[in-house]
Design a protein around this motif. Structure first.
Motif, mmCIF file in Angstrom:
data_model
loop_
_atom_site.group_PDB
_atom_site.id
_atom_site.type_symbol
_atom_site.label_atom_id
_atom_site.label_comp_id
_atom_site.label_asym_id
_atom_site.label_seq_id
_atom_site.Cartn_x
_atom_site.Cartn_y
_atom_site.Cartn_z
ATOM 1 N N GLU A 33 49.962 51.331 38.880
ATOM 2 C CA GLU A 33 48.995 51.142 37.808
ATOM 3 C C GLU A 33 49.565 50.099 36.860
ATOM 4 O O GLU A 33 50.747 50.136 36.531
ATOM 5 C CB GLU A 33 48.718 52.457 37.066
ATOM 6 N N ARG A 54 37.707 44.879 36.141
ATOM 7 C CA ARG A 54 36.462 45.066 36.889
ATOM 8 C C ARG A 54 36.676 44.853 38.391
ATOM 9 O O ARG A 54 35.990 45.468 39.217
ATOM 10 C CB ARG A 54 35.387 44.109 36.364
ATOM 11 N N GLU A 57 40.753 48.544 40.117
ATOM 12 C CA GLU A 57 40.851 49.728 39.254
ATOM 13 C C GLU A 57 42.278 50.046 38.836
ATOM 14 O O GLU A 57 42.499 50.872 37.929
ATOM 15 C CB GLU A 57 40.261 50.939 39.968
#
Length: 257
Positions: A33, A54, A57
């Motif tokens: 992430e 966008r 993710e």
């Protein structure tokens, strides 16, 4: 597979931000992430971040509630981390594709909660992608092992290569200093008993002589290093003086690479 939380502070870096983000998203270890904190940019950096979010993710941008500098921006990102590991990359630098994969294997194999790697240096006007980077011989070599004593004399860890094990060390935030907050974090981890291990392969690329970078003028960091040694590490004046001399020598040495 371990989840890696990548911490990235952003401030008016739209020219280099795309390459930095793509260097994370093209990692061979894709379970990650990207936690980005935009520190109130005015050049379109946040709009670019939202476009990446966008499309993928894994990109998780937030805007800082107020401008607070790189240390505060990093901490806002660290507070959101869900990963087994926390790693760091500034918005003007890049990772090579195997960086995360190889470093996780290295950390697990050596039971090392804090690791770092060698890294390349590139000029400020470099406009290529990490997947196209050609080794250039300008390498800052990682030391095999660093303990607290050695780290006081010299900051051996390039922040763009650092990664710590959150399962072992917990969530560790940076002291809220204007500069040298990364160095202060490594010292605090080592002061608590964890040594750092260095991976010899160069796995990241540092953009040098970037005027907008907080780390561009190494000698300007002298007063911040002194504050760190005296106030945060509570060193005596003689020990702080020796540490400061080592830090200045390292800065001058690395500037020649």
């Amino acid at each position: 597979m371990p989840l890696v939380s990548v911490v990235m502070p952003v401030y008016n870096s739209v020219a280099t931000l795309g390459a930095a983000i793509r260097s994370v998203l093209t990692q061979t270890h894709g379970d990650l992430e990207l936690l980005v904190t935009d520190d109130k940019s005015s050049d379109g950096s946040f709009d670019l971040l939202m476009e990446f979010a966008r499309q993928d993710e894994r990109v998780l941008p937030r805007s800082a509630p107020e401008q607070g500098g790189a240390g505060r921006a990093r901490n806002l990102a660290i507070e959101r981390a869900r990963g087994d590991y926390v790693a760091f990359l500034d918005s003007d630098d890049m990772w090579l594709p195997e960086k995360t994969e190889w470093q996780i294997e290295f950390a697990a194999g050596g039971n090392a909660p804090l690791t770092f790697t060698s890294y390349y240096k590139m000029d400020a006007d470099h406009d290529g992608e990490s997947t196209e980077f050609v080794p250039n011989g300008r390498v800052v070599r990682a030391r095999e092992h660093v303990d607290y004593r050695a780290m006081l004399v010299r900051d051996h860890i390039g922040a763009l290569t650092a990664m710590y094990d959150r399962n072992t060390l917990g969530t560790r935030l940076m002291p809220e200093m204007r500069k040298r907050q990364d160095y202060a974090l490594w010292l605090s981890i080592m002061r608590d008993g964890a040594d750092a291990r260095g991976l010899p392969e160069p796995l990241a690329v540092y953009r040098s002589h970037q005027a907008a970078s907080l780390s561009s003028n190494k000698l300007s960091l002298v007063p911040y290093n002194w504050e760190l040694y005296r106030e945060h590490e509570q060193l005596s004046v003689p020990r702080a003086t020796r540490a400061l001399a080592g830090a200045v020598w390292q800065s001058l040495r690395n500037s020649r690479i």
